[in-house]
Design an enzyme around this catalytic site. Structure first.
Site, PDB file in Angstrom:
ATOM      1  N   ARG A 140     -11.860  -1.870  21.575  1.00 43.35           N
ATOM      2  CA  ARG A 140     -11.011  -2.934  21.021  1.00 43.35           C
ATOM      3  C   ARG A 140      -9.807  -3.098  21.951  1.00 43.35           C
ATOM      4  NH1 ARG A 140      -8.830  -2.085  14.912  1.00 43.35           N
ATOM      5  NH2 ARG A 140      -7.788  -0.359  15.945  1.00 43.35           N
ATOM      6  N   LYS A 178       9.403  -3.054  15.196  1.00 44.16           N
ATOM      7  CA  LYS A 178       9.768  -1.716  14.707  1.00 44.16           C
ATOM      8  C   LYS A 178      10.776  -1.060  15.644  1.00 44.16           C
ATOM      9  CE  LYS A 178       7.180  -1.623  11.038  1.00 44.16           C
ATOM     10  NZ  LYS A 178       7.834  -1.823   9.739  1.00 44.16           N
ATOM     11  N   TYR A 186       0.830  -1.220   0.000  1.00 39.52           N
ATOM     12  CA  TYR A 186       0.000   0.000   0.000  1.00 39.52           C
ATOM     13  C   TYR A 186       0.865   1.271   0.000  1.00 39.52           C
ATOM     14  CZ  TYR A 186      -3.178   3.513   2.043  1.00 39.52           C
ATOM     15  OH  TYR A 186      -3.906   4.653   2.311  1.00 39.52           O
ATOM     16  N   ILE A 187       1.712   1.435   0.989  1.00 37.68           N
ATOM     17  CA  ILE A 187       2.491   2.679   1.070  1.00 37.68           C
ATOM     18  C   ILE A 187       3.599   2.668   0.015  1.00 37.68           C
ATOM     19  CG2 ILE A 187       3.784   4.224   2.588  1.00 37.68           C
ATOM     20  CD1 ILE A 187       2.465   2.762   4.983  1.00 37.68           C
ATOM     21  N   TYR A 228       4.465  -6.827  16.937  1.00 39.41           N
ATOM     22  CA  TYR A 228       4.670  -6.028  15.725  1.00 39.41           C
ATOM     23  C   TYR A 228       5.396  -4.719  16.060  1.00 39.41           C
ATOM     24  CZ  TYR A 228       3.668  -2.486  12.238  1.00 39.41           C
ATOM     25  OH  TYR A 228       3.803  -1.448  11.341  1.00 39.41           O
ATOM     26  N   SER A 260       6.840   3.158  12.794  1.00 38.63           N
ATOM     27  CA  SER A 260       5.397   3.358  13.033  1.00 38.63           C
ATOM     28  C   SER A 260       5.201   4.112  14.341  1.00 38.63           C
ATOM     29  CB  SER A 260       4.726   1.992  13.131  1.00 38.63           C
ATOM     30  OG  SER A 260       3.415   2.115  13.623  1.00 38.63           O
ATOM     31  N   PHE A 295       1.939   7.878  11.238  1.00 38.03           N
ATOM     32  CA  PHE A 295       0.718   7.821  12.036  1.00 38.03           C
ATOM     33  C   PHE A 295      -0.319   6.983  11.261  1.00 38.03           C
ATOM     34  CE2 PHE A 295       1.438   9.815  16.096  1.00 38.03           C
ATOM     35  CZ  PHE A 295       2.783  10.062  15.941  1.00 38.03           C
TER      36      PHE A 295
HETATM   37  P1  NAD Z   1       1.680  -3.771   2.923  1.00 36.28           P
HETATM   38  O1  NAD Z   1       1.475  -5.104   3.555  1.00 36.28           O
HETATM   39  O2  NAD Z   1       0.655  -3.274   1.976  1.00 36.28           O
HETATM   40  O3  NAD Z   1       3.096  -3.722   2.195  1.00 36.28           O
HETATM   41  C1  NAD Z   1       4.210  -4.438   2.679  1.00 36.28           C
HETATM   42  C2  NAD Z   1       4.807  -5.191   1.494  1.00 36.28           C
HETATM   43  O4  NAD Z   1       5.960  -5.898   1.967  1.00 36.28           O
HETATM   44  C3  NAD Z   1       3.858  -6.216   0.885  1.00 36.28           C
HETATM   45  O5  NAD Z   1       3.791  -6.013  -0.522  1.00 36.28           O
HETATM   46  C4  NAD Z   1       4.482  -7.564   1.227  1.00 36.28           C
HETATM   47  O6  NAD Z   1       4.260  -8.528   0.222  1.00 36.28           O
HETATM   48  C5  NAD Z   1       5.948  -7.199   1.370  1.00 36.28           C
HETATM   49  N1  NAD Z   1       6.729  -8.073   2.250  1.00 36.28           N
HETATM   50  C6  NAD Z   1       6.449  -8.445   3.520  1.00 36.28           C
HETATM   51  N2  NAD Z   1       7.431  -9.232   3.993  1.00 36.28           N
HETATM   52  C7  NAD Z   1       8.350  -9.354   2.997  1.00 36.28           C
HETATM   53  C8  NAD Z   1       9.581 -10.042   2.879  1.00 36.28           C
HETATM   54  N3  NAD Z   1      10.067 -10.802   3.853  1.00 36.28           N
HETATM   55  N4  NAD Z   1      10.256  -9.947   1.709  1.00 36.28           N
HETATM   56  C9  NAD Z   1       9.783  -9.195   0.681  1.00 36.28           C
HETATM   57  N5  NAD Z   1       8.620  -8.543   0.735  1.00 36.28           N
HETATM   58  C10 NAD Z   1       7.916  -8.628   1.886  1.00 36.28           C
HETATM   59  O7  NAD Z   1       1.889  -2.725   4.120  1.00 36.28           O
HETATM   60  P2  NAD Z   1       1.931  -1.132   4.074  1.00 36.28           P
HETATM   61  O8  NAD Z   1       0.716  -0.633   4.738  1.00 36.28           O
HETATM   62  O9  NAD Z   1       2.286  -0.668   2.731  1.00 36.28           O
HETATM   63  O10 NAD Z   1       3.151  -0.894   5.067  1.00 36.28           O
HETATM   64  C11 NAD Z   1       4.467  -0.715   4.609  1.00 36.28           C
HETATM   65  C12 NAD Z   1       5.387  -0.577   5.805  1.00 36.28           C
HETATM   66  O11 NAD Z   1       4.953   0.511   6.614  1.00 36.28           O
HETATM   67  C13 NAD Z   1       5.389  -1.809   6.709  1.00 36.28           C
HETATM   68  O12 NAD Z   1       6.701  -2.012   7.172  1.00 36.28           O
HETATM   69  C14 NAD Z   1       4.479  -1.400   7.847  1.00 36.28           C
HETATM   70  O13 NAD Z   1       4.807  -2.061   9.035  1.00 36.28           O
HETATM   71  C15 NAD Z   1       4.739   0.087   7.941  1.00 36.28           C
HETATM   72  N6  NAD Z   1       3.629   0.851   8.510  1.00 36.28           N
HETATM   73  C16 NAD Z   1       2.364   0.742   7.985  1.00 36.28           C
HETATM   74  C17 NAD Z   1       1.325   1.483   8.535  1.00 36.28           C
HETATM   75  C18 NAD Z   1      -0.092   1.372   8.011  1.00 36.28           C
HETATM   76  O14 NAD Z   1      -1.023   1.750   8.713  1.00 36.28           O
HETATM   77  N7  NAD Z   1      -0.306   0.896   6.775  1.00 36.28           N
HETATM   78  C19 NAD Z   1       1.567   2.334   9.618  1.00 36.28           C
HETATM   79  C20 NAD Z   1       2.859   2.426  10.119  1.00 36.28           C
HETATM   80  C21 NAD Z   1       3.887   1.679   9.559  1.00 36.28           C
HETATM   81  C1  WQD Z   2      -8.394   3.846  14.178  1.00 32.30           C
HETATM   82  C2  WQD Z   2      -9.547   4.139  15.123  1.00 32.30           C
HETATM   83  C3  WQD Z   2     -10.237   2.247  16.431  1.00 32.30           C
HETATM   84  C4  WQD Z   2     -11.751  -0.149  13.092  1.00 32.30           C
HETATM   85  C5  WQD Z   2      -3.322   0.580  13.512  1.00 32.30           C
HETATM   86  C6  WQD Z   2      -2.151  -0.174  14.088  1.00 32.30           C
HETATM   87  C7  WQD Z   2      -0.903   0.664  14.013  1.00 32.30           C
HETATM   88  C8  WQD Z   2      -0.664   1.229  12.605  1.00 32.30           C
HETATM   89  C9  WQD Z   2      -1.900   1.794  11.981  1.00 32.30           C
HETATM   90  C10 WQD Z   2       1.061  -0.009  11.490  1.00 32.30           C
HETATM   91  C11 WQD Z   2      -9.378   3.506  16.498  1.00 32.30           C
HETATM   92  C12 WQD Z   2     -11.341   2.683  15.498  1.00 32.30           C
HETATM   93  C13 WQD Z   2     -11.189   0.859  13.857  1.00 32.30           C
HETATM   94  C14 WQD Z   2     -13.144  -0.415  13.208  1.00 32.30           C
HETATM   95  C15 WQD Z   2     -13.306   1.354  14.832  1.00 32.30           C
HETATM   96  N1  WQD Z   2      -0.178   0.236  11.704  1.00 32.30           N
HETATM   97  N2  WQD Z   2     -11.957   1.593  14.719  1.00 32.30           N
HETATM   98  N3  WQD Z   2     -13.867   0.356  14.084  1.00 32.30           N
HETATM   99  O1  WQD Z   2      -5.463   1.261  15.720  1.00 32.30           O
HETATM  100  O2  WQD Z   2      -4.724   3.636  15.292  1.00 32.30           O
HETATM  101  O3  WQD Z   2      -3.507   1.777  14.258  1.00 32.30           O
HETATM  102  O4  WQD Z   2      -3.016   0.921  12.152  1.00 32.30           O
HETATM  103  O5  WQD Z   2       2.036   0.384  12.061  1.00 32.30           O
HETATM  104  O6  WQD Z   2       0.141  -0.150  14.424  1.00 32.30           O
HETATM  105  O7  WQD Z   2      -2.441  -0.496  15.426  1.00 32.30           O
HETATM  106  O8  WQD Z   2      -5.765   2.321  13.425  1.00 32.30           O
HETATM  107  O9  WQD Z   2      -7.512   2.276  11.699  1.00 32.30           O
HETATM  108  O10 WQD Z   2      -7.279   0.288  13.254  1.00 32.30           O
HETATM  109  O11 WQD Z   2      -8.164   2.440  14.143  1.00 32.30           O
HETATM  110  O12 WQD Z   2     -14.008   2.000  15.597  1.00 32.30           O
HETATM  111  O13 WQD Z   2     -13.696  -1.328  12.565  1.00 32.30           O
HETATM  112  O14 WQD Z   2     -10.741   3.563  14.572  1.00 32.30           O
HETATM  113  O15 WQD Z   2     -10.750   1.835  17.661  1.00 32.30           O
HETATM  114  O16 WQD Z   2      -9.904   4.401  17.443  1.00 32.30           O
HETATM  115  P1  WQD Z   2      -4.905   2.246  14.811  1.00 32.30           P
HETATM  116  P2  WQD Z   2      -7.193   1.757  13.051  1.00 32.30           P
END
Ligand code: NAD
Ligand code: WQD
Length: 339
Positions: free
Chosen positions: A291, A152, A11-12, A148, A124, A177
């Protein structure tokens, strides 16, 4: 300049690849596709009109990673690849520690071997855990509440140690965030596997009719409307943050952490109302229990990123909802139908 993007099909990563290509960088994507679809690569090409190399390689496969470094002349790495589901990490911590930490070690060992020492890492806001005060600043002691989050925190420490041992290295630790929304083309966006854990994908799937009703987890928090408050950030603002961080690692050495957030919190009810306003679609919801593991309020102090990276968010919650909805409406089954 060629940037290796690990997890670039996620995604990102995919949105950042678009931003990199549009800014004139060459990219190579390394992804195991364990949480993403190869179809996505075509979409990046369609948006940007640019070609790039993509490797179906797992970071745990050191020979595969080495092949990528030997075939591409890499100048810097943006490291997204990792597993990210909090609940899954509680159920299967060994899998998370192995994938996220060993994957990073293999990457860094290969970088060291090939003399590549500029890295932007996806950390994160989850590293902060429960804190006494908001907004959250980078100097707070870290106390993540899940395996998880601890992967990080540990990776941040490993990368900081590498920088301390070798003054040629430079690492930006980006603490995201809550990334939401999609590219304004509607061609790429968030495509969660199964029922979404995160709020906005759940809301868009209710809106498109794939899910019946949103559960609002907790309406008795100490917040103005009782629902949880988070710092939502548009995925394209987040993608641009990586370009700024790339610039920073090119001009500086050492490791430093940066919050990537807007600095503003929005409650679950504000998200629902803003989504309805942005799209004209009513969201069916019901109050549910809190939750487990959730905190009441989390939002960033983003002033360090503004001061040192020259980055700040530009897009509103309304734009996040408009773009998330365009993606979901145009792709009700994500990338699935075409993969
Ligand atoms: P995502 O799952 O969409 O993307 C992660 C990608 O990494 C996937 O395409 C997956 O196939 C690949 N991957 C996982 N393990 C692998 C490995 N061992 N070798 C090669 N590829 C591998 O997740 P995202 O939301 O795009 O997140 C990207 C990064 O940002 C992650 O490290 C995640 O922890 C971090 N992050 C995400 C969020 C969020 O809310 N989406 C928030 C904070 C941090
Ligand atoms: C946001 C708000 C829920 C779903 C998570 C991970 C964090 C980071 C980002 C990677 C909260 C509420 C949610 C639902 C709801 N990922 N909610 N009903 O929890 O801040 O963070 O994703 O690093 O590690 O923990 O994000 O989108 O799950 O929740 O009411 O069906 O929405 O309680 O207040 P969160 P979220």
């Amino acid at each position: 300049m060629t940037i290796l993007v690990t997890g670039g099909a996620g995604y990102i990563g995919s949105h950042t690849c678009v931003a990199l290509l549009e800014a004139g960088y060459e990219i190579a994507i390394l992804d195991s596709f364990q949480n993403s679809k190869p179809e996505l690569l075509k979409r990046i090409k369609e948006i940007t009109g640019k070609d790039f190399k993509a490797y179906d390689v797992d970071l745990l496969d050191s020979d595969g990673v080495e092949r990528v470094f030997s075939e591409c002349s890499i100048d810097a790495v943006i490291h997204f690849a990792g597993l990210k589901a909090v609940g899954e990490s509680v159920a299967n911590p060994l899998h998370y520690y192995h994938n996220n930490i060993v994957g990073t070690l293999v990457l860094c060992q290969t970088m060291q071997k090939y003399g590549v020492n500029r890295l932007v890492f996806s950390s994160s806001a989850t590293v902060y855990g429960v804190q006494e005060t908001v907004p959250l600043t980078e100097d707070l002691p870290l106390c993540p509440a899940s395996p998880y989050g601890r992967t990080k925190m540990m990776i941040e420490q490993i990368l900081t140690d590498i920088c301390s041992s070798d003054s040629n290295w430079s690492v930006a630790l980006l603490r995201y965030f809550n990334p939401v929304g999609a590219h304004p083309s509607g061609l790429i966006g968030e495509d969660p596997t199964g029922v979404p854990n995160n709020l906005l994908p759940f809301v868009t799937q209710v809106a498109v009719g794939k899910l019946n009703q949103l559960s609002v987890y907790g309406n008795d928090y100490e917040t103005p409307d009782g629902t949880g408050i988070r710092d939502y950030i548009h995925i394209m603002d987040l993608a641009n943050g990586h370009l700024k961080a790339l610039n920073w690692v090119t001009l500086n050495t050492g490791a430093d952490a940066f919050n990537l957030g807007s600095g503003t919190g929005h409650s679950v009810m504000q998200v629902i109302k803003t989504f309805e306003e942005a799209t004209g679609v009513k969201i069916s919801y019901q109050a549910a229990a809190r939750r487990p593991g959730d905190i009441a309020i989390s939002y960033a102090d983003p002033t360090k990123a503004k001061r040192l990276l020259g980055w700040q968010t530009e897009r509103s919650l309304l734009e996040m909802c408009v773009d998330a909805w365009r993606w979901q409406r145009n792709n009700p089954n994500g990338y699935q139908s075409e993969s």
